[in-house]
Motif scaffolding. Structure first.
Motif, PDB file in Angstrom:
ATOM      1  N   THR B 250      34.968  52.225  57.081  1.00 53.20           N
ATOM      2  CA  THR B 250      36.056  53.390  57.061  1.00 53.20           C
ATOM      3  C   THR B 250      37.384  52.667  56.295  1.00 53.20           C
ATOM      4  N   VAL B 251      38.254  53.553  56.242  1.00 46.91           N
ATOM      5  CA  VAL B 251      39.752  53.262  55.427  1.00 46.91           C
ATOM      6  C   VAL B 251      40.322  52.180  56.235  1.00 46.91           C
ATOM      7  N   THR B 263      50.110  63.992  53.297  1.00 50.14           N
ATOM      8  CA  THR B 263      49.533  64.180  54.379  1.00 50.14           C
ATOM      9  C   THR B 263      48.568  62.871  54.751  1.00 50.14           C
ATOM     10  N   PRO B 264      49.046  62.153  55.529  1.00 46.26           N
ATOM     11  CA  PRO B 264      48.243  61.018  56.121  1.00 46.26           C
ATOM     12  C   PRO B 264      46.765  61.141  56.413  1.00 46.26           C
ATOM     13  N   ILE B 265      45.803  60.300  56.043  1.00 43.79           N
ATOM     14  CA  ILE B 265      44.445  60.669  56.472  1.00 43.79           C
ATOM     15  C   ILE B 265      44.017  59.909  57.734  1.00 43.79           C
ATOM     16  N   LEU B 271      35.492  55.231  53.192  1.00 40.97           N
ATOM     17  CA  LEU B 271      35.731  54.839  52.034  1.00 40.97           C
ATOM     18  C   LEU B 271      35.772  55.939  50.821  1.00 40.97           C
ATOM     19  N   ARG B 272      34.200  56.482  51.009  1.00 39.10           N
ATOM     20  CA  ARG B 272      33.729  57.166  49.983  1.00 39.10           C
ATOM     21  C   ARG B 272      34.662  58.411  50.014  1.00 39.10           C
ATOM     22  N   GLU B 273      35.050  59.195  50.885  1.00 37.97           N
ATOM     23  CA  GLU B 273      35.767  60.187  51.122  1.00 37.97           C
ATOM     24  C   GLU B 273      37.050  59.879  50.592  1.00 37.97           C
ATOM     25  N   ALA B 274      37.693  59.040  50.786  1.00 37.00           N
ATOM     26  CA  ALA B 274      39.240  58.435  50.379  1.00 37.00           C
ATOM     27  C   ALA B 274      39.081  58.337  48.807  1.00 37.00           C
ATOM     28  N   LEU B 275      37.884  57.870  48.540  1.00 38.05           N
ATOM     29  CA  LEU B 275      38.025  57.604  46.930  1.00 38.05           C
ATOM     30  C   LEU B 275      37.810  59.165  46.272  1.00 38.05           C
ATOM     31  N   ALA B 276      36.965  59.750  46.776  1.00 39.49           N
ATOM     32  CA  ALA B 276      36.708  61.191  46.391  1.00 39.49           C
ATOM     33  C   ALA B 276      37.985  61.947  46.303  1.00 39.49           C
ATOM     34  N   LEU B 277      38.833  61.801  47.275  1.00 39.51           N
ATOM     35  CA  LEU B 277      40.118  62.317  47.642  1.00 39.51           C
ATOM     36  C   LEU B 277      41.187  61.854  46.241  1.00 39.51           C
ATOM     37  N   LEU B 286      46.731  56.850  49.278  1.00 37.83           N
ATOM     38  CA  LEU B 286      46.832  57.801  50.177  1.00 37.83           C
ATOM     39  C   LEU B 286      47.410  56.965  51.488  1.00 37.83           C
ATOM     40  N   PRO B 287      48.253  57.835  52.167  1.00 33.74           N
ATOM     41  CA  PRO B 287      48.902  57.470  53.213  1.00 33.74           C
ATOM     42  C   PRO B 287      47.648  57.357  54.462  1.00 33.74           C
ATOM     43  N   VAL B 288      47.920  56.398  55.369  1.00 34.63           N
ATOM     44  CA  VAL B 288      46.745  56.493  56.597  1.00 34.63           C
ATOM     45  C   VAL B 288      47.693  56.569  57.793  1.00 34.63           C
TER      46      VAL B 288
END
Lengths: 247, 308, 393
Positions: B250-251, B263-265, B271-277, B286-288
């Protein structure tokens, strides 16, 4: 709606014909000539009908029991060897004319209700057997697999899963058998069985169309009502088996 | 715990499963993966003796499965299959009650169990209990299938492509739910799938099978980073591998201090979704939520590290 | 010498059924000997019925065939061959028994096939059917087998080997009437079929094109089917008697209240439902895409019907031919009861006189005709629907 009205009328007409045949005297008179009796009175129509129905009922019940048992047997591992033979016999056997089967039963059984019963029984086996076979061999495999996987025994699978799911198709076979038997039983009167055929034959022998129409009308009404009753039973059982989506 | 001990199955001399041994610890999920004809389904079906092993033994806890009557064994083991196999002539409640009834539970107990399971699977008993299966959606039917398999509190649950008939959108949700419920109940689970993605998503350990043989039995991260044979590597998909590995963490793992717009995630985002985003929106970071950021550079470094 | 019994698993379950049937057949009397054609006879078993050691030889031969059929996993071709040999043996025994038992010069005595013969014949026929069902021969092979069986049957009867058996004696006494009955029976069955097509095909097309007609037409035809055959045949007599007498010119067209005409009409009415409903079903099952394509390339609706829809509906329409033919060959027997001729006259004459051989003389050819028509048309329908599937993938 119209169908319902029609069926109610058919049932009412049948009841009236059976319970107060004399009230139809004037209806049938135009069909007679030379002052022949318009209504068959030698034996009461009600008694003939009951005996007719009893004959058909016994034969159909017996053939249903035997045919379903046979269908179950040849779809079990123990009876699978008989499957190709059974399939061929049912398809070839249904080309045998019912009248010929009846005639052939006479040398073996003598005259009376016996040969009629045997002929109706033998002939009635085939449609029920065929439908049982079709139904049991086309059940959804995933349901059978799940039943086995959950630990139902062979017997439990047969009674709780296979037969309830096969019921609508088996009933369609019984319906076919019942309707064919109802008509074939009239011919039984040519070998001295007590059926509604007696009225028709009396009409043929004395050239009295009123009798022929009476016998035919009662048998036809019975056939319509029985056919309809079975169809209700089938859709009820199909519904219960969860096979038909309510519209 | 369940232990397969040198299991083989031969059909007219040809081995469909050959000398497979593996152990699944209590409360764990083992995913059997392979192409069709790899023997994975046969292996699963030997556990509850829907297929009798030609050689070898199955131990469930300390019990030798061969020593129990097959139908009694099966009542102890949950079983859910593709296309759910619900009895179409029984209501949802009656379907769930099948095994408890076979085991002779009291009616009150069965009734309580039906309600409990239906609530667990997000099906309102007041609405669905007395419906026939055909009146349910595909996803609901599948959930009833799993609920039915769990009805008698089996120590072991076997599943054969349970999500195979679902469309991809519902499938992901169903997998998450299954994972959560399995964790909650602590049931040992063996699941057959042809989908490596699903195996990675669900399995604590993955067993890769090919031509009846067990090629590798290892945790997902090991299957991804150290495939035992070229076949395993091919199945994982060399090109996809870094991304699959990313989906395991995870992130939270790459969080670093800093600020970024937007918008924070959620820290639980993979991580895969974050990379995709990042790639999708063309952003460098990206802010967490809860503070910190995750950067595109860190995500790419992780992906490249994995591919080596 | 010691024999080891084969393990039970090596026995074929169907073989057991045939062997049991055949064994009972060997045990029961082969034929009945009757001093004249009406009285009940006396059973004579196989050993006693055949002269000298022939009885033993035939019995052993049959037992050997049945025993060989018991072994599981024998070649199916071999099984079929054995079964045909068995059928031949039972016919041989029947003919030989009739020749030996009939007193010289006695024209009253009869030798009829009895339960023993029928069961032997049944056992071998089942054995052959089983082997054939497992061999799953292709269409051509099946057609050849059907033709071969018909030829063999005709050959056996023509050879005269069975001439001394009761049924053949009844036949000899009525050879001329038999061939007349055969033609009448075929005329009734095929004539009603032809009429049903002349009327039913257009009617089927009509209810396909004009939706509102469909329900009333099919309901009416369905109700016709519920009238028992006996009554429908019976009621045709006064109706057409009246028509012949009162409608000018009707009698000249062959309409009559007696003879085969009322029977023909009754069979025609029964045949209408299958023809009309199958025509409709066949036409409705043609895919709309095909219809659109045909209209799209500029065919007129009449051309679409003639060149596209009807050819595609053909297998379903042919299925109606099979239903009607098999059904009407059977129902035509009833014509015998109302003086309409056909094999039914033998059946009902036989029932009246309690002459069992006469009943057989009417019933056996009827069954034979129905069987050949059913199997033959099945082959035609299968061939056509395969061609159809091949041409429209």
């Amino acid at each position: 709606m119209i169908a319902k009205l029609f069926l109610t009328l058919a049932a009412a007409l049948l009841a009236a014909l059976l319970f107060t045949p004399e009230s139809f005297t004037e209806v049938f008179r135009p069909l007679t000539h030379n002052n022949a009796p318009p209504i068959y009175l030698q034996t009461s129509l009600l008694r003939l009908t009951l005996s007719h129905l009893a004959l058909v009922g016994i034969a159909v019940t017996a053939s249903t029991l035997v045919a379903v048992a046979g269908g179950v047997l040849v779809t079990r591992p123990a009876g699978r060897e008989f499957l190709p033979l059974a399939r061929t016999i049912t398809s070839v056997g249904q080309t045998f004319p019912p009248v010929a089967v009846l005639a052939l039963a006479v040398p073996a059984m003598g005259f009376g209700a016996g040969p009629t019963l045997v002929a109706l029984f033998l002939y009635g086996l085939l449609p029920v057997f065929e439908n049982t076979l079709t139904a049991l061999s086309t059940l959804p495999p995933s349901v059978l697999e799940a039943a086995r996987g959950m630990g139902l025994t062979r017997r439990q699978r047969l009674w709780q899963v296979e037969l309830p799911l096969a019921l609508p198709v088996i009933l369609a076979g019984v319906r076919l058998t019942a309707v064919i038997s109802l008509a074939t039983a009239t011919i039984g009167s040519t070998v001295a069985a007590k059926t509604l055929g007696e009225v028709i034959i009396a009409g043929l022998l004395s050239a009295n169309p009123a009798f022929v129409v009476q016998g035919g009308l009662i048998t036809g009404l019975l056939a319509i009502l029985i056919y309809e009753a079975f169809q209700r039973l089938e859709s009820w059982s199909a519904h219960r088996a969860g096979l038909i989506r309510p519209q | 715990m369940i232990r397969l001990d040198h299991l083989s199955k031969l059909y007219s001399g040809r081995a469909v499963v050959e000398d497979v041994s593996l152990t699944v610890e209590t409360g764990q999920i083992a995913a059997l993966v392979g192409t069709s004809g790899s023997g994975k389904t046969t292996l699963l079906r030997m556990i509850n003796r829907l297929v009798e092993p030609t050689k070898g033994r199955v131990w469930i806890g300390d019990t030798d499965a061969a020593k129990i009557e097959p139908h009694l064994l099966r009542r102890r083991i949950g079983y859910a299959i593709q296309g759910h196999g619900l009895f179409p002539h029984r209501t949802v409640g009656e379907n769930i009650a099948i095994v408890p009834r076979l085991l002779g539970w009291r009616e009150a107990e069965i009734s309580a169990r039906i309600d409990e399971l239906m609530q667990l699977f997000d099906l309102d008993p007041a609405v669905y209990r007395d419906r026939l299966p055909h009146a349910l959606s595909g996803g609901q039917q599948q959930r009833v299938g799993v609920a039915r398999a769990l009805a008698a509190r089996p120590e072991l649950l076997l599943m054969d492509e349970p999500f195979g008939a679902l469309d991809p959108v519902i499938r992901a949700k169903a997998q998450d739910d299954l994972r959560a419920i399995q964790r909650q109940l602590g049931t040992t689970l063996v699941i057959v799938t042809h989908d490596m993605e699903e195996a990675i998503q669900l399995g604590d350990r993955i067993a890769v099978m090919d031509k009846g043989r067990l090629l590798q039995f290892a945790p997902p991260s090991e299957i991804l980073t150290a495939p035992a044979t070229p076949f395993v590597e091919a199945l994982v998909g060399a090109a996809e591998r870094p991304f699959r590995l990313l989906s395991l963490s995870t992130v939270d793992a790459l969080r670093e201090p800093g600020e970024a717009p937007g918008t924070p995630i959620n820290p639980d985002t993979s991580l895969r979704e974050a990379l995709a985003l990042c790639l999708w929106e063309g952003r460098a970071a990206l802010p967490v939520s809860g503070g910190g950021i995750v950067t595109l550079a860190a995500l790419q470094a992780r992906a490249e590290g994995a591919s080596r | 010498m010691r024999f080891a019994l084969p393990p039970l698993s090596a026995l074929s379950p169907t073989g057991l059924l045939f062997a049991a049937t055949g064994a009972i057949g060997l045990w029961l009397p082969l034929v009945q000997f009757k001093p004249n054609r009406i009285v009940a006879g006396q059973g004579v078993d196989l050993i006693a019925a055949l002269p000298g050691p022939a009885g033993w030889a035939v019995a052993l031969g049959m037992a050997a065939i049945l025993a060989l059929g018991l072994a599981a996993g024998r070649g199916l071709g071999l099984r079929l061959g054995l079964a045909v040999l068995g059928l031949g043996l039972s016919l041989f025994a029947l003919g030989l028994a009739a020749r030996g038992l009939m007193p010289e010069g006695n024209r009253m005595a009869r030798v009829s096939p009895a339960a023993g013969f029928w069961l032997q014949f049944l056992a071998f026929a089942l054995m052959a059917t089983d082997a054939l069902a497992r061999l799953r021969p292709g269409i051509r092979t099946r057609a050849a087998i059907l033709a071969g069986a018909v030829a063999a049957g005709t050959g056996v009867l023509a050879s005269g080997w069975l001439d001394r058996t009761s049924v053949m004696i009844e036949y000899a006494a009525r050879a001329e009437m038999f061939s007349r009955s055969l033609w009448q029976h075929l005329l009734l069955a095929f004539g009603s079929l032809g009429l049903a097509f002349i009327v039913g095909l257009p009617l089927g097309i009509a209810i396909f094109m004009a939706r509102p007609l469909r329900k009333p037409v099919l309901t009416l035809l369905n109700m016709l089917q519920t009238i028992p055959s006996l009554a429908l045949f019976g009621i045709m007599i006064p109706i057409f008697g009246w028509v012949a007498a009162h409608v000018p010119g009707a009698a000249d067209l062959g309409v009559a209240g007696i003879g085969p005409f009322p029977a023909l009409m009754a069979l025609f009415l029964y045949a209408l439902l299958p023809v009309v409903s199958n025509t409709w079903v066949g036409l409705s099952s043609v895919s709309p895409a095909v219809r659109d394509a045909a209209l799209g390339i500029g065919m007129t609706p009449a051309q679409v019907l003639r060149q596209v829809e009807l050819p595609l509906a053909l297998p379903v329409v042919l299925a109606a031919v099979r239903i009607v033919l098999v059904q009407n060959i059977g129902l035509a027997v009833i014509a015998g009861l109302i003086g309409g001729g056909g094999f039914g006259s033998f059946v009902f004459q036989g029932l009246n006189q309690t002459a069992m051989d006469l009943i057989l003389l009417g019933a056996l050819p009827t069954i034979f005709l129905a069987l050949v028509a059913g199997i033959g048309l099945d082959l035609v329908i299968e061939t056509l629907s395969r061609q159809k599937h091949r041409s429209t993938p």
